[in-house]
Design an enzyme around this catalytic site. Sequence first.
Site, mmCIF file in Angstrom:
data_model
loop_
_atom_site.group_PDB
_atom_site.id
_atom_site.type_symbol
_atom_site.label_atom_id
_atom_site.label_comp_id
_atom_site.label_asym_id
_atom_site.label_seq_id
_atom_site.Cartn_x
_atom_site.Cartn_y
_atom_site.Cartn_z
ATOM 1 N NE ARG A 80 -4.037 -1.630 2.469
ATOM 2 C CZ ARG A 80 -4.913 -1.769 2.882
ATOM 3 N NH1 ARG A 80 -5.018 -0.404 4.096
ATOM 4 N NH2 ARG A 80 -5.735 -3.000 2.725
ATOM 5 C CG ASP A 118 -13.086 7.574 7.579
ATOM 6 O OD1 ASP A 118 -14.199 6.181 8.506
ATOM 7 O OD2 ASP A 118 -12.614 7.020 8.116
HETATM 8 C C1 LIG Z 1 -14.347 -1.102 6.544
HETATM 9 S S1 LIG Z 1 -14.601 0.273 7.062
HETATM 10 C C2 LIG Z 1 -16.414 0.422 7.717
HETATM 11 C C3 LIG Z 1 -17.478 0.793 7.075
HETATM 12 C C4 LIG Z 1 -19.200 1.059 7.230
HETATM 13 N N1 LIG Z 1 -19.366 1.615 8.692
HETATM 14 C C5 LIG Z 1 -19.536 -0.553 6.975
HETATM 15 O O1 LIG Z 1 -19.262 -1.498 7.898
HETATM 16 O O2 LIG Z 1 -19.711 -0.704 5.631
HETATM 17 C C6 LIG Z 1 -14.300 0.294 8.233
HETATM 18 C C7 LIG Z 1 -13.550 2.740 8.492
HETATM 19 O O3 LIG Z 1 -13.485 2.773 9.591
HETATM 20 C C8 LIG Z 1 -12.835 3.810 9.735
HETATM 21 N N2 LIG Z 1 -11.241 4.304 10.736
HETATM 22 C C9 LIG Z 1 -10.754 3.328 10.642
HETATM 23 N N3 LIG Z 1 -9.545 3.249 12.108
HETATM 24 C C10 LIG Z 1 -10.501 4.992 12.355
HETATM 25 C C11 LIG Z 1 -10.022 6.072 12.992
HETATM 26 N N4 LIG Z 1 -9.432 5.812 14.170
HETATM 27 N N5 LIG Z 1 -11.684 6.693 13.524
HETATM 28 C C12 LIG Z 1 -12.260 7.393 12.460
HETATM 29 N N6 LIG Z 1 -12.455 5.926 11.575
HETATM 30 C C13 LIG Z 1 -11.714 5.029 11.512
HETATM 31 C C14 LIG Z 1 -11.117 4.099 8.219
HETATM 32 O O4 LIG Z 1 -11.501 5.217 7.832
HETATM 33 C C15 LIG Z 1 -12.761 3.532 7.221
HETATM 34 O O5 LIG Z 1 -13.046 4.462 6.521
#
Ligand SMILES: C[S@@+](CC[C@H](N)C(=O)[O-])C[C@H]1O[C@@H](n2cnc3c(N)ncnc32)[C@H](O)[C@@H]1O
Length: 270
Positions: free
Chosen positions: A35, A139
């Site tokens: 990545r 996010d």
């Molecule tokens: C797999 S996606 C989940 C999206 C949606 N909630 C779903 O269930 O389809 C996980 C998201 O968490 C965000 N994320 C990861 N660490 C985070 C943090 N410390 N604070 C806020 N968002 C975070 C990532 O950027 C990503 O967009």
Amino acid sequence: MQALQDDTYRKITALMYSAIGLSFSDSKKPLVSSRLSSRIQRLGLEGFDEYFALISGGQDGGEFQMAVDLLTTNETYFFREPAHYELLERELTASKPRSLAVWSAASSFGDEAYSVAMLLAELEQKGRIGSDWQILGTDISDRVLRSAGDAIYPADRLRHVSPERLRRHCLRGEGDSEGLVQIQPALRRHVRFGQLNLCEAIEGLGPFDVVLLRNVLIYFDPPTKRAVVDRVLTQLRPNGLFFIGTAEGRVPCDTPLKSLTPGAFRKVAG
Ligand SMILES: C[S@@+](CC[C@H](N)C(=O)[O-])C[C@H]1O[C@@H](n2cnc3c(N)ncnc32)[C@H](O)[C@@H]1O
């Protein structure tokens, strides 16, 4: 370019853990390497050590955020885990709230926030909820938030959206935009997005009636999961609904919750 060395990998992942709580096991080294490597080449840097110096230096011109964007996993799609939307519909039909505040706390590209918006618009039209409803999506990743604001999606991401909902809430792209779908302005008016790090103190956000924290806990280690869940739950009203991903197991927290269905809970009034 030289391969990613173990000690540099440990420094990069320790930085990500302390800043945004993401835990990378040793098995994730090839993923992290792939990545970051094209970004390192594009910047004309010599390798991972120089990149680590850049993102950890504090004078990085936004490169730390770029690394966050590259290392977060943003997989999402509309109406993921449909049982949660069915439960939400049942609960709101029973309680008939006049106003409603919903938080999609790891919103990624906004699919989850707009899915809830479609459901709420329909419940409003049927007179089951009032017209005063708002959804906040947050996010850590800048890249996904910019895209969420545009509300433009490849049609495949809406594969679980019924034809009737597609007709009602979406505009289909033509010509150069063939294969893309945009969410209608009438729905977008109820949804806004902002950046929020779940691993930092949360102030002045809630209270919310419904919080979705789905499919993000899997990237955190147990102490971080617990701290994040309890922190997020401070923003949920007593009796409010709380959702995590159905595959995320038992919800680790000190806040009392009543389990409803897999991944769905009610915050117990204190
Ligand atoms: C797999 S996606 C989940 C999206 C949606 N909630 C779903 O269930 O389809 C996980 C998201 O968490 C965000 N994320 C990861 N660490 C985070 C943090 N410390 N604070 C806020 N968002 C975070 C990532 O950027 C990503 O967009």
